[in-house]
Scaffold this active site. Structure first.
Site, PDB file in Angstrom:
ATOM      1  N   CYS A  32      37.820  37.483  36.364  1.00  0.00           N
ATOM      2  CA  CYS A  32      38.260  37.002  37.681  1.00  0.00           C
ATOM      3  C   CYS A  32      38.301  35.481  37.781  1.00  0.00           C
ATOM      4  O   CYS A  32      38.916  34.937  38.702  1.00  0.00           O
ATOM      5  CB  CYS A  32      37.365  37.582  38.781  1.00  0.00           C
ATOM      6  SG  CYS A  32      37.263  39.383  38.747  1.00  0.00           S
ATOM      7  N   HIS A  87      38.253  33.636  45.271  1.00  0.00           N
ATOM      8  CA  HIS A  87      38.588  34.900  44.626  1.00  0.00           C
ATOM      9  C   HIS A  87      38.379  36.025  45.627  1.00  0.00           C
ATOM     10  O   HIS A  87      37.360  36.101  46.310  1.00  0.00           O
ATOM     11  CB  HIS A  87      37.689  35.101  43.401  1.00  0.00           C
ATOM     12  CG  HIS A  87      37.746  36.471  42.824  1.00  0.00           C
ATOM     13  ND1 HIS A  87      38.926  37.127  42.573  1.00  0.00           N
ATOM     14  CD2 HIS A  87      36.758  37.328  42.452  1.00  0.00           C
ATOM     15  CE1 HIS A  87      38.672  38.319  42.071  1.00  0.00           C
ATOM     16  NE2 HIS A  87      37.362  38.474  41.988  1.00  0.00           N
ATOM     17  N   ASN A 136      40.520  43.632  44.893  1.00  0.00           N
ATOM     18  CA  ASN A 136      40.191  42.677  43.843  1.00  0.00           C
ATOM     19  C   ASN A 136      41.197  42.830  42.703  1.00  0.00           C
ATOM     20  O   ASN A 136      41.209  43.842  42.005  1.00  0.00           O
ATOM     21  CB  ASN A 136      38.769  42.954  43.345  1.00  0.00           C
ATOM     22  CG  ASN A 136      38.307  41.958  42.294  1.00  0.00           C
ATOM     23  OD1 ASN A 136      39.098  41.249  41.701  1.00  0.00           O
ATOM     24  ND2 ASN A 136      37.010  41.936  42.052  1.00  0.00           N
TER      25      ASN A 136
END
Length: 314
Positions: free
Chosen positions: A97, A238, A268
């Site tokens: 990520c 994020h 996500n």
């Protein structure tokens, strides 16, 4: 589109439970037969069209991803060939990520060193293929996406739009977020528990890490630049979990109106998360030329990354 209502029929959960704990209402899932490179090709093409550049102008193509089509060849090589960037160097980055910001750091280094003029960075992930559809702790979180940006040399010699980076990793806690099977430690050619081919996550520990590292990395970077949170026009974190984002907003002392969030629609999307949010912020008018933007991510490794930029579209 995979909605929370769809997941109610898949695992023991409810829309209210998912929204209250994550902020996610839906996520995008690839069609059967699609892979990460298919999304990367679309995103790369869109970036080039927006920048009015030809694929033959790309010197380097970087694809941050942890869900490649194959162990090799790289997603970047497949993508470069598909878009016609036949003279470009191509490599993938695996920082999960945090990958897009790691990719931007590489792009900046290549451009400022003179090794490249135009570097295309495309974060692309198909997490639905590595997420256990029966694990309520993970299947509600992840979606599939690709998004990117073009980093170019300023031929006029003007100041860089990049103000600074903060990158790091804590490998001692790598087992807190891991796909155990598929690499050389436990190859898929050997017997394994099918569940070990999917994402395994210690949600509590990852939450603790994320809430701490967002604040720490942002403040360390600002301190190194002699700036404060008041100098940040827009924070793009994020998009992993609304509770994590809310916690970070509170700890940093930044007003929620200066934080961009599109988590509820995509979940996500790992390395695609930040560039996807940046693109939507631009399209929504929340990201405007001249604004100082703080991007911050965290992920498996465990890794973290922050990047402070002055948004300077061509």
């Amino acid at each position: 589109i995979l909605s929370n209502a769809d997941l109610e029929r898949q695992v023991d959960t409810t829309d209210e439970w998912i929204v209250s704990r994550t902020g996610i209402r839906e996520r995008r899932i690839v069609a059967p037969g699609q892979a990460t490179s298919d999304l990367a090709i679309l995103a790369a093409t869109n970036v080039l069209e927006a920048a009015q550049r030809g694929a033959d102008e790309i010197d380097v193509l970087i694809v941050p991803t942890c869900t490649p089509d194959h162990l090799f060849p790289s997603v970047s090589a497949i993508t470069a060939n598909a878009i016609g960037a036949h003279a470009a160097a191509a490599f993938d980055i695996q920082a999960v990520c945090s990958g897009f910001i790691y990719g931007l750091a590489q792009a900046l280094a290549l451009v400022e060193s003179g090794l490249a003029q135009n570097v295309l960075v495309v974060g692309a992930e198909v997490f639905s293929r590595v997420t256990n559809p029966h694990d309520r702790g993970t299947c509600i979180l992840f979606g599939d996406a690709a998004a990117g940006a073009l980093v170019v040399r300023d031929e006029d010699g003007g100041p860089s739009g990049f103000l600074g980076f903060e990158l790091g990793a804590d490998g001692s806690r790598g087992d807190q977020l891991i796909v155990p099977v598929g690499g050389t430690r436990h190859p898929a050619s050997e017997p394994f528990d099918p569940d070990d081919a999917y994402v395994q996550m210690n949600g509590r520990e990852v939450f603790r890490f994320a809430t701490r590292v967002i604040e720490d990395s942002v403040l360390r970077l600002l301190d190194r630049l002699g700036m404060t949170i008041d100098d940040v026009d827009l924070l793009v974190p994020h998009q992993a979990n609304q509770r994590i984002i809310d916690h970070a907003i509170g700890r940093l002392g930044i007003d929620a109106t200066r934080v961009f969030n599109n988590l509820e629609h995509y979940g996500n999307t790992s390395a695609a998360s930040i560039p996807l949010a940046m693109a939507e912020a631009r399209d929504a008018g929340a990201l405007r030329p001249g604004m100082r933007v703080m991007m911050v991510g965290f992920g498996a490794g465990l890794t973290w990354a922050a990047c402070f930029v002055r948004y300077e579209p061509e």
